[in-house]
Design a protein around this motif. Structure first.
Motif, PDB file in Angstrom:
ATOM      1  N   TRP A   9     -77.317  40.880  31.819  1.00 56.07           N
ATOM      2  CA  TRP A   9     -77.820  41.619  30.657  1.00 56.07           C
ATOM      3  C   TRP A   9     -77.749  40.765  29.393  1.00 56.07           C
ATOM      4  N   TYR A  10     -76.587  40.206  29.110  1.00 55.20           N
ATOM      5  CA  TYR A  10     -76.441  39.400  27.902  1.00 55.20           C
ATOM      6  C   TYR A  10     -77.180  38.066  28.008  1.00 55.20           C
ATOM      7  N   LEU A  11     -77.327  37.548  29.209  1.00 59.77           N
ATOM      8  CA  LEU A  11     -78.136  36.346  29.401  1.00 59.77           C
ATOM      9  C   LEU A  11     -79.591  36.641  29.059  1.00 59.77           C
ATOM     10  N   ALA A  12     -80.096  37.777  29.512  1.00 61.74           N
ATOM     11  CA  ALA A  12     -81.473  38.160  29.192  1.00 61.74           C
ATOM     12  C   ALA A  12     -81.661  38.318  27.690  1.00 61.74           C
ATOM     13  N   LEU A  13     -80.700  38.930  27.015  1.00 65.35           N
ATOM     14  CA  LEU A  13     -80.777  39.073  25.554  1.00 65.35           C
ATOM     15  C   LEU A  13     -80.794  37.704  24.873  1.00 65.35           C
ATOM     16  N   ALA A  14     -79.924  36.818  25.307  1.00 63.35           N
ATOM     17  CA  ALA A  14     -79.864  35.479  24.721  1.00 63.35           C
ATOM     18  C   ALA A  14     -81.171  34.723  24.960  1.00 63.35           C
ATOM     19  N   LEU A  15     -81.713  34.849  26.153  1.00 66.57           N
ATOM     20  CA  LEU A  15     -82.975  34.175  26.462  1.00 66.57           C
ATOM     21  C   LEU A  15     -84.130  34.728  25.634  1.00 66.57           C
ATOM     22  N   GLU A  16     -84.118  36.029  25.409  1.00 68.77           N
ATOM     23  CA  GLU A  16     -85.171  36.618  24.578  1.00 68.77           C
ATOM     24  C   GLU A  16     -85.084  36.062  23.152  1.00 68.77           C
ATOM     25  N   HIS A  17     -83.892  35.997  22.603  1.00 68.38           N
ATOM     26  CA  HIS A  17     -83.717  35.461  21.252  1.00 68.38           C
ATOM     27  C   HIS A  17     -84.080  33.973  21.191  1.00 68.38           C
ATOM     28  N   LEU A  18     -83.708  33.229  22.211  1.00 61.96           N
ATOM     29  CA  LEU A  18     -84.054  31.818  22.266  1.00 61.96           C
ATOM     30  C   LEU A  18     -85.569  31.650  22.343  1.00 61.96           C
ATOM     31  N   ALA A  19     -86.220  32.472  23.141  1.00 65.54           N
ATOM     32  CA  ALA A  19     -87.680  32.424  23.248  1.00 65.54           C
ATOM     33  C   ALA A  19     -88.333  32.711  21.905  1.00 65.54           C
ATOM     34  N   ASP A  20     -87.810  33.688  21.189  1.00 68.42           N
ATOM     35  CA  ASP A  20     -88.344  34.002  19.857  1.00 68.42           C
ATOM     36  C   ASP A  20     -88.188  32.812  18.917  1.00 68.42           C
ATOM     37  N   ALA A  21     -87.033  32.160  18.965  1.00 67.87           N
ATOM     38  CA  ALA A  21     -86.772  31.027  18.087  1.00 67.87           C
ATOM     39  C   ALA A  21     -87.667  29.833  18.416  1.00 67.87           C
ATOM     40  N   LEU A  22     -88.000  29.664  19.681  1.00 71.05           N
ATOM     41  CA  LEU A  22     -88.811  28.521  20.103  1.00 71.05           C
ATOM     42  C   LEU A  22     -90.314  28.779  20.043  1.00 71.05           C
ATOM     43  N   ALA A  23     -90.711  29.997  19.842  1.00 71.90           N
ATOM     44  CA  ALA A  23     -92.132  30.366  19.936  1.00 71.90           C
ATOM     45  C   ALA A  23     -93.046  29.505  19.064  1.00 71.90           C
ATOM     46  N   ALA A  24     -92.612  29.182  17.873  1.00 73.30           N
ATOM     47  CA  ALA A  24     -93.467  28.433  16.951  1.00 73.30           C
ATOM     48  C   ALA A  24     -93.497  26.934  17.246  1.00 73.30           C
ATOM     49  N   THR A  25     -92.471  26.425  17.925  1.00 74.00           N
ATOM     50  CA  THR A  25     -92.387  24.977  18.114  1.00 74.00           C
ATOM     51  C   THR A  25     -92.545  24.509  19.558  1.00 74.00           C
ATOM     52  N   ASP A  26     -92.240  25.356  20.520  1.00 68.40           N
ATOM     53  CA  ASP A  26     -92.321  24.958  21.930  1.00 68.40           C
ATOM     54  C   ASP A  26     -92.740  26.161  22.770  1.00 68.40           C
ATOM     55  N   GLU A  27     -94.029  26.395  22.807  1.00 64.29           N
ATOM     56  CA  GLU A  27     -94.558  27.585  23.479  1.00 64.29           C
ATOM     57  C   GLU A  27     -94.230  27.621  24.971  1.00 64.29           C
ATOM     58  N   GLU A  28     -94.230  26.467  25.614  1.00 65.63           N
ATOM     59  CA  GLU A  28     -93.940  26.420  27.058  1.00 65.63           C
ATOM     60  C   GLU A  28     -92.496  26.824  27.349  1.00 65.63           C
ATOM     61  N   GLN A  29     -91.552  26.272  26.612  1.00 60.51           N
ATOM     62  CA  GLN A  29     -90.144  26.647  26.796  1.00 60.51           C
ATOM     63  C   GLN A  29     -89.940  28.120  26.456  1.00 60.51           C
ATOM     64  N   SER A  30     -90.584  28.570  25.408  1.00 60.89           N
ATOM     65  CA  SER A  30     -90.484  29.972  25.009  1.00 60.89           C
ATOM     66  C   SER A  30     -90.955  30.878  26.142  1.00 60.89           C
ATOM     67  N   ARG A  31     -92.084  30.529  26.739  1.00 57.77           N
ATOM     68  CA  ARG A  31     -92.627  31.319  27.846  1.00 57.77           C
ATOM     69  C   ARG A  31     -91.657  31.344  29.026  1.00 57.77           C
TER      70      ARG A  31
END
Length: 65
Positions: A9-31
């Protein structure tokens, strides 16, 4: 750490936040982070998890278009 503790659960939350942070600079990693988070929350069926899964699915859909 969350992987070691097997805390999906907390891993999924962390990954979602990380994806949001990376969205503007690294779309592939974010995805990739969003896909992993979505797969982790599939095991839950409470309202928070369903809302999170919907957010992730929507974000993944929007990045593919």
């Amino acid at each position: 750490m969350l992987r070691t503790l097997n805390n999906s659960w907390y891993l999924a939350l962390a990954l979602e936040h990380l994806a949001d942070a990376l969205a503007a600079t690294d779309e592939e990693q974010s995805r990739r982070h969003r896909e992993e988070a979505a797969s982790l929350v599939e095991q839950y069926n409470d309202p928070k998890a369903l809302a999170m899964h919907e957010r992730l699915a929507s974000a993944l859909h929007n990045t593919r278009n």
